[in-house]
Design an enzyme around this catalytic site. Sequence first.
Site, PDB file in Angstrom:
ATOM      1  CD  GLU A  69      66.189  47.225  79.570  1.00 13.95           C
ATOM      2  OE1 GLU A  69      65.901  47.484  78.451  1.00 13.95           O
ATOM      3  OE2 GLU A  69      65.524  46.907  80.267  1.00 13.95           O
ATOM      4  CB  CYS A 106      62.998  41.310  78.918  1.00 15.52           C
ATOM      5  SG  CYS A 106      64.519  41.241  77.979  1.00 15.52           S
TER       6      CYS A 106
HETATM    7 ZN   LIG Z   1      65.049  43.372  77.596  1.00 16.43          ZN
END
Ligand SMILES: [Zn+2]
Length: 156
Positions: A69, A106
């Site tokens: 990401e 995350c």
């Molecule tokens: Zn991450």
Amino acid sequence: MKGIEFFTSLEDLDSESKYLAHKAKEATAHSYAPYSKFCVGAASVFEDSSIISGANQENAAYPLCMCAERVALYAASALHPEKRIMKMAVVAHKKNHKDLVPATSCGSCRQVLLEFEGRQHQPIEVIMLGPDKKWIKAPSAASLLPFSFSKEALDG
Ligand SMILES: [Zn+2]
């Protein structure tokens, strides 16, 4: 979890989300994951419909590993700073396996997504496969990160 939707199948999502998940899966081909063997891809669509993608990049010094990401987001900022990001899809599979496995962003990536939302004054939709194998469609990074730290705290 305000505004977050769940889907049993990717086919139940809108066509743009499906396409973006497809592009995220393509991006996993550029994953460098010799340690975790967990290949992650992220694809974002800009307001002009162009797409930028990223894949996780690992390092023998583990703390230096970078999530797909953030690879995609920082590439977007470096290469197309004038374009707003509308949506991001994140997918993962184990090395040498085709089937997608659950992988939600995350906390660090959610925080970085949130910063991008602040910079562009527009939410970023997030598509990912949840732990129960249901597809998650979140209307914004903010919806995935309640009680987050933001620049308002610094200004206050
Ligand atoms: Zn991450």
